[in-house]
Design a protein around this motif. Structure first.
Motif, short mmCIF file in Angstrom:
data_model
loop_
_atom_site.label_atom_id
_atom_site.label_comp_id
_atom_site.label_asym_id
_atom_site.label_seq_id
_atom_site.Cartn_x
_atom_site.Cartn_y
_atom_site.Cartn_z
N UNK A 59 0.81 -1.23 0.00
CA UNK A 59 0.00 0.00 0.00
C UNK A 59 0.84 1.27 0.00
N UNK A 60 1.94 1.28 0.75
CA UNK A 60 2.79 2.47 0.83
C UNK A 60 3.42 2.76 -0.52
N UNK A 61 3.95 1.74 -1.17
CA UNK A 61 4.56 1.93 -2.49
C UNK A 61 3.53 2.43 -3.49
N UNK A 62 2.31 1.93 -3.40
CA UNK A 62 1.26 2.31 -4.34
C UNK A 62 0.86 3.78 -4.17
N UNK A 63 0.67 4.20 -2.92
CA UNK A 63 0.21 5.58 -2.72
C UNK A 63 1.34 6.58 -3.02
N UNK A 64 2.58 6.23 -2.70
CA UNK A 64 3.70 7.12 -3.02
C UNK A 64 3.85 7.24 -4.53
N UNK A 65 3.73 6.12 -5.25
CA UNK A 65 3.86 6.14 -6.71
C UNK A 65 2.73 6.96 -7.33
N UNK A 66 1.54 6.90 -6.74
CA UNK A 66 0.39 7.64 -7.28
C UNK A 66 0.51 9.14 -7.02
N UNK A 67 0.85 9.51 -5.80
CA UNK A 67 0.91 10.94 -5.43
C UNK A 67 2.19 11.58 -5.94
N UNK A 68 3.31 10.89 -5.82
CA UNK A 68 4.60 11.44 -6.24
C UNK A 68 5.13 10.70 -7.47
N UNK A 69 4.34 10.74 -8.55
CA UNK A 69 4.77 10.10 -9.79
C UNK A 69 6.02 10.79 -10.33
N UNK A 70 6.94 10.00 -10.86
CA UNK A 70 8.21 10.53 -11.41
C UNK A 70 9.02 11.29 -10.36
N UNK A 71 8.97 10.80 -9.12
CA UNK A 71 9.63 11.52 -8.02
C UNK A 71 11.14 11.62 -8.22
N UNK A 72 11.78 10.56 -8.67
CA UNK A 72 13.24 10.56 -8.82
C UNK A 72 13.67 11.65 -9.79
N UNK A 73 12.94 11.82 -10.90
CA UNK A 73 13.31 12.81 -11.89
C UNK A 73 12.95 14.24 -11.46
N UNK A 74 11.95 14.39 -10.57
CA UNK A 74 11.44 15.73 -10.25
C UNK A 74 11.62 16.11 -8.79
N UNK A 106 18.30 11.40 -3.74
CA UNK A 106 19.71 11.32 -4.07
C UNK A 106 20.55 12.00 -2.98
N UNK A 107 21.82 11.65 -2.91
CA UNK A 107 22.71 12.29 -1.96
C UNK A 107 23.03 11.42 -0.76
N UNK A 108 24.03 11.88 0.00
CA UNK A 108 24.49 11.14 1.18
C UNK A 108 23.58 11.41 2.38
N UNK A 109 23.48 10.42 3.25
CA UNK A 109 22.63 10.52 4.44
C UNK A 109 23.41 11.03 5.64
N UNK A 110 22.84 11.98 6.36
CA UNK A 110 23.42 12.49 7.60
C UNK A 110 22.47 12.14 8.74
N UNK A 111 22.98 11.48 9.77
CA UNK A 111 22.14 11.05 10.90
C UNK A 111 22.37 11.96 12.10
N UNK A 112 21.29 12.51 12.63
CA UNK A 112 21.34 13.35 13.83
C UNK A 112 20.70 12.58 14.98
N UNK A 113 21.41 12.47 16.09
CA UNK A 113 20.91 11.73 17.25
C UNK A 113 20.39 12.69 18.31
N UNK A 114 19.34 12.25 18.99
CA UNK A 114 18.76 13.07 20.05
C UNK A 114 19.62 12.98 21.32
N UNK A 115 19.35 13.88 22.24
CA UNK A 115 20.03 13.86 23.54
C UNK A 115 18.94 13.72 24.60
N UNK A 116 18.41 12.50 24.75
CA UNK A 116 17.26 12.28 25.63
C UNK A 116 17.69 12.21 27.10
#
Length: 217
Positions: A59-74, A106-116
């Motif tokens: 379901x998640x893949x379907x709704x993302x593909x429907x709402x954000x069609x051509x997301x990678x290009x745009x 696209x791009x590198x991932x940066x992870x920010x950790x909380x200070x709980x």
């Protein structure tokens, strides 16, 4: 309220207009409803086929593909991003949708950790720190509070969840695009409201949960 019935060039979008009217008709009880499972009142309605996202895989893949069609290009097209949104009442569903879309960015991932930590002003703070170690606090998921590990990328759309600097356009609901980040701050460009195009800095801030079943943290 969130569905804009007009296109960027000012023309009425008939499909969005019909959807809005249908939602209002539900609220005004103009849509025929039926009872099931011995309900006291008729509360079940039939969804129109044109408003249903049919799922062939997940379901998640379907709704993302429907709402954000051509997301990678745009994904760098701000007008494209502003025209679309997926709303869900549950944090868990929002997290799963975000993870699916995040993988396509696209791009590198940066992870920010909380200070709980337990609020220093809490009653019996020392005892609570022993009962609620940081590892447990990191696993908790509170409304309007980011997860323990916040993963971000340059060019990623984000939204403020509270008022930070209203006069500068940094209000609850403001959408931005991340342009840079350091260890304790994010740099982003506003893409909604009256300050579109303005570059702002978002610092690390303190967020406090008020859920009664847990100590203030």
């Amino acid at each position: 309220m969130r569905v804009n019935e007009y296109t960027i060039d000012g023309h009425l979008d008939t499909r969005k207009h019909e959807f809005n009217k249908w939602v209002l008709d539900i609220g005004e009880r103009k849509v025929p409803a039926t009872s099931k499972n011995r309900d006291d009142e008729p509360t079940w309605i039939k969804l129109p086929e044109e408003f249903i996202v049919k799922s062939e895989k997940t379901p998640i893949e379907a709704i993302v593909h429907t709402i954000f069609a051509n997301f990678i290009e745009r994904q760098e097209d701000e007008d494209y991003l502003l025209e679309r949104a997926i709303l869900t009442p549950m944090n868990h569903d929002a997290d799963e949708i975000n993870k699916h879309v995040f993988k396509q960015l696209q791009g590198a991932t940066k992870t920010f950790k909380s200070s709980d930590e337990i609020c220093k002003g809490s009653t019996d703070a020392i005892e609570q720190q022993q009962s609620y170690p940081v590892e447990l606090l990191n696993e908790l998921n509170f409304p309007r509070v980011p997860p323990d590990k916040l993963k971000l990328k340059i060019g990623q759309p984000i939204m403020l969840l509270q008022n930070e600097y209203p006069s500068a356009g940094m209000c609850n609901g403001t959408c931005l695009i991340i342009t840079a980040f350091q260890k304790f701050v994010l740099q982003a460009r506003i893409i909604t409201g009256s300050h579109i195009g303005k570059t702002v800095i978002i610092p690390r801030i303190v967020l406090t949960s008020t859920q009664s079943r847990w100590p203030s943290s």
